[in-house]
Motif scaffolding. Structure first.
Motif, PDB file in Angstrom:
ATOM      1  N   PHE A 231      26.508 -10.428  -4.407  1.00 52.01           N
ATOM      2  CA  PHE A 231      25.959  -9.100  -4.691  1.00 52.01           C
ATOM      3  C   PHE A 231      24.455  -9.193  -4.933  1.00 52.01           C
ATOM      4  CE2 PHE A 231      24.523  -6.193  -8.025  1.00 52.01           C
ATOM      5  CZ  PHE A 231      24.804  -4.953  -7.473  1.00 52.01           C
ATOM      6  N   PHE A 232      24.049 -10.165  -5.756  1.00 48.53           N
ATOM      7  CA  PHE A 232      22.633 -10.247  -6.131  1.00 48.53           C
ATOM      8  C   PHE A 232      21.773 -10.755  -4.984  1.00 48.53           C
ATOM      9  CE2 PHE A 232      18.946 -11.940  -8.509  1.00 48.53           C
ATOM     10  CZ  PHE A 232      18.556 -10.738  -9.108  1.00 48.53           C
ATOM     11  N   THR A 233      22.342 -11.480  -4.036  1.00 51.04           N
ATOM     12  CA  THR A 233      21.590 -11.909  -2.857  1.00 51.04           C
ATOM     13  C   THR A 233      20.969 -10.703  -2.164  1.00 51.04           C
ATOM     14  OG1 THR A 233      22.916 -13.897  -2.498  1.00 51.04           O
ATOM     15  CG2 THR A 233      21.831 -12.963  -0.565  1.00 51.04           C
ATOM     16  N   PHE A 234      21.731  -9.612  -2.065  1.00 50.97           N
ATOM     17  CA  PHE A 234      21.211  -8.384  -1.472  1.00 50.97           C
ATOM     18  C   PHE A 234      20.420  -7.558  -2.490  1.00 50.97           C
ATOM     19  CE2 PHE A 234      24.826  -8.783   1.672  1.00 50.97           C
ATOM     20  CZ  PHE A 234      24.017  -9.015   2.765  1.00 50.97           C
ATOM     21  N   ALA A 235      20.940  -7.438  -3.703  1.00 47.81           N
ATOM     22  CA  ALA A 235      20.296  -6.582  -4.706  1.00 47.81           C
ATOM     23  C   ALA A 235      18.858  -7.013  -4.971  1.00 47.81           C
ATOM     24  CB  ALA A 235      21.110  -6.600  -5.997  1.00 47.81           C
ATOM     25  N   ALA A 236      18.610  -8.328  -4.990  1.00 44.66           N
ATOM     26  CA  ALA A 236      17.248  -8.819  -5.244  1.00 44.66           C
ATOM     27  C   ALA A 236      16.285  -8.360  -4.160  1.00 44.66           C
ATOM     28  CB  ALA A 236      17.255 -10.345  -5.330  1.00 44.66           C
ATOM     29  N   ARG A 237      16.784  -8.185  -2.932  1.00 44.16           N
ATOM     30  CA  ARG A 237      15.929  -7.731  -1.836  1.00 44.16           C
ATOM     31  C   ARG A 237      15.520  -6.269  -2.008  1.00 44.16           C
ATOM     32  NH1 ARG A 237      14.050 -11.516   1.757  1.00 44.16           N
ATOM     33  NH2 ARG A 237      14.452 -10.247   3.615  1.00 44.16           N
TER      34      ARG A 237
END
Length: 447
Positions: A231-237
């Motif tokens: 989830f955070f791999t995308f959210a950080a972007r």
């Protein structure tokens, strides 16, 4: 740095490891009776006295059960016992693959008992998302690291610093990798969908998913994953953060950036439709969010010519950051042999071992000189990994085990909930963490 002589293994430890190997392999299962001590001594090739001493030690440690006049048996739940000098390999990877990667380390430290079935080891190869949820179980390796390697410029220090919590270093990275999007050109061409372009946007990514989904089942498009690190791999972007200690209100879960990220990730989930949390074994999806070690391990016989890769999609107004996948050496607080612990830290960061990892070309070694050996700039995939590893690191560490585990379970639930309800749950989660932080500050309550 000169190599130290190998630590010698005593006879009893060698016998112990051989017996444990037979249990681990399933030759002796839970409840099985061991051969008589004299017969077993002949099988092992040792004297009766040595064998009896080892068996008594394993009984005391809860691995074996001795019943007078009946014999010795493998105890139930032996996998839960913490055994000194045990070295647990990461459960998420093929044991044979990890043994190959760690071969010099194992050879230089023969006292270690290598296990993949125990639940815990004194020494462990772990991944970042596990360490963040359990860091207080492990030793602070800062004193050992500083003593052995005063010149930190040998390493990618940003990767090391990602595992410092309250100034304590809880894991030593062996290697790391940025995450990229790998895609199978053959699948795109067969379904007449344009292949992803470099530096693509989130909108282009979603259009690609939609076009593939019209032609393919979900598991052949992209495996949606509800775990926090995915989830955070995308959210950080999107510019999303979990906590920012520099802010007066450090909780960022309900910030506009994070809510926008959540809504977009749930839209992706809804386009994909019912899909397992990871692609089915034997099923080559069109797209995969993947690290270098995962990519090379899954194509151990050589990378497919159809396999290409691009950067993670970047939303408009987002942050061009990357959440790396890292595998680390962690040492438990219960470690009773500081000499062996120091030897292992020295071994994993040695030029010899790091060059070995570089030659295997799985993950990117933490030593800079070994990383140069690992990456081939003429290879388009390696060139992409090299480009992405220079981007700022985004991490999902919450600095508190209780908060991290709350986050992990909550995100898992939120990512499987209908979108309107999921947005409300994210607000509730942010409020809960604010409350926990407030009472920890005001009441000196440890979280």
């Amino acid at each position: 740095m000169s190599e130290e002589p190998h630590l010698k293994i005593d006879k009893n430890l060698e016998i112990r490891n051989r017996l444990l190997d037979r249990i681990e392999s399933g030759e002796w299962n839970t409840g099985d009776k061991l051969p008589g001590a004299r017969l077993l001594a002949r099988e092992v090739g040792c004297c009766f006295t040595h064998l009896q001493s080892v068996i008594e030690s394993l009984v005391q440690q809860g691995i074996l059960l001795s019943i007078p006049r009946n014999g010795t048996f493998v105890r139930e739940n032996w996998q839960k016992r913490l055994i000194q000098k045990s070295f647990l390999l990461y459960h998420g990877c093929s044991p044979a693959t990890l043994r190959q990667e760690l071969a010099p380390l194992i050879q230089d430290n023969p006292a270690l008992w290598i296990t993949t079935k125990s639940q815990r080891g004194i020494y462990e190869i772990q991944v970042s998302h596990y360490l963040f949820g359990h860091h207080e179980e492990y030793m602070d390796l800062t004193p050992v690291f500083n003593r052995l390697f005063p010149d930190t410029q040998l390493f990618f220090t940003s990767q090391l610093d990602a595992f410092r919590i309250d100034g304590k270093l809880y894991g030593i990275p062996l290697f790391f990798s940025p995450r990229i999007v790998a895609f199978n050109r053959k699948i795109f061409e067969a379904n007449k969908v344009p292949v992803p372009r470099r530096n693509w946007s989130w909108q282009e990514f979603m259009e690609c998913i939609w076009a593939l989904r019209q032609r393919l089942p979900a598991e052949k498009v992209l495996g949606f994953d509800s775990r926090l690190f995915w989830f955070f791999t995308f959210a950080a972007r999107f510019g999303g953060k979990i906590l920012d200690p520099s802010l007066e209100d450090p909780v960022c879960l309900d910030s506009p950036e994070m809510l926008r990220a959540l809504d977009s990730i749930l839209e992706l989930r809804d386009i994909l439709g019912p899909t397992p949390d990871a692609p089915s074994h034997g099923c080559e999806p069109a797209l995969r969010i993947i690290t270098r070690q995962e990519l090379y391990r899954s194509h151990c016989n050589g990378l497919s010519e159809e396999l290409c890769a691009v950067e993670l999609p970047l939303p408009a107004g987002g942050n061009d950051v990357n959440v790396p996948g890292v595998e680390l050496l962690c040492i438990r607080q219960e470690c009773a042999n500081q000499e062996l612990a120091e030897q292992l830290v020295k071994s994993v960061l040695s030029e010899k071992f790091q060059n070995h990892l570089g030659n295997l070309k799985t993950g990117i070694p933490i030593r800079k000189d070994a990383a140069d050996r690992s990456l081939n700039p003429a290879n388009p995939l390696d060139a992409l990994f090299r480009q992405e590893m220079d981007k700022p690191i985004a991490m999902y560490n919450s600095f508190s085990i209780k908060i991290y585990n709350l986050l992990s379970h909550a995100i898992l639930h939120i990512c499987t909930t209908p979108r309107p309800e999921a947005m409300a749950l994210m607000h509730d989660l942010a409020g809960t963490i604010r409350f926990l932080l407030r009472i920890s500050y005001e009441k000196d309550f440890v979280i």
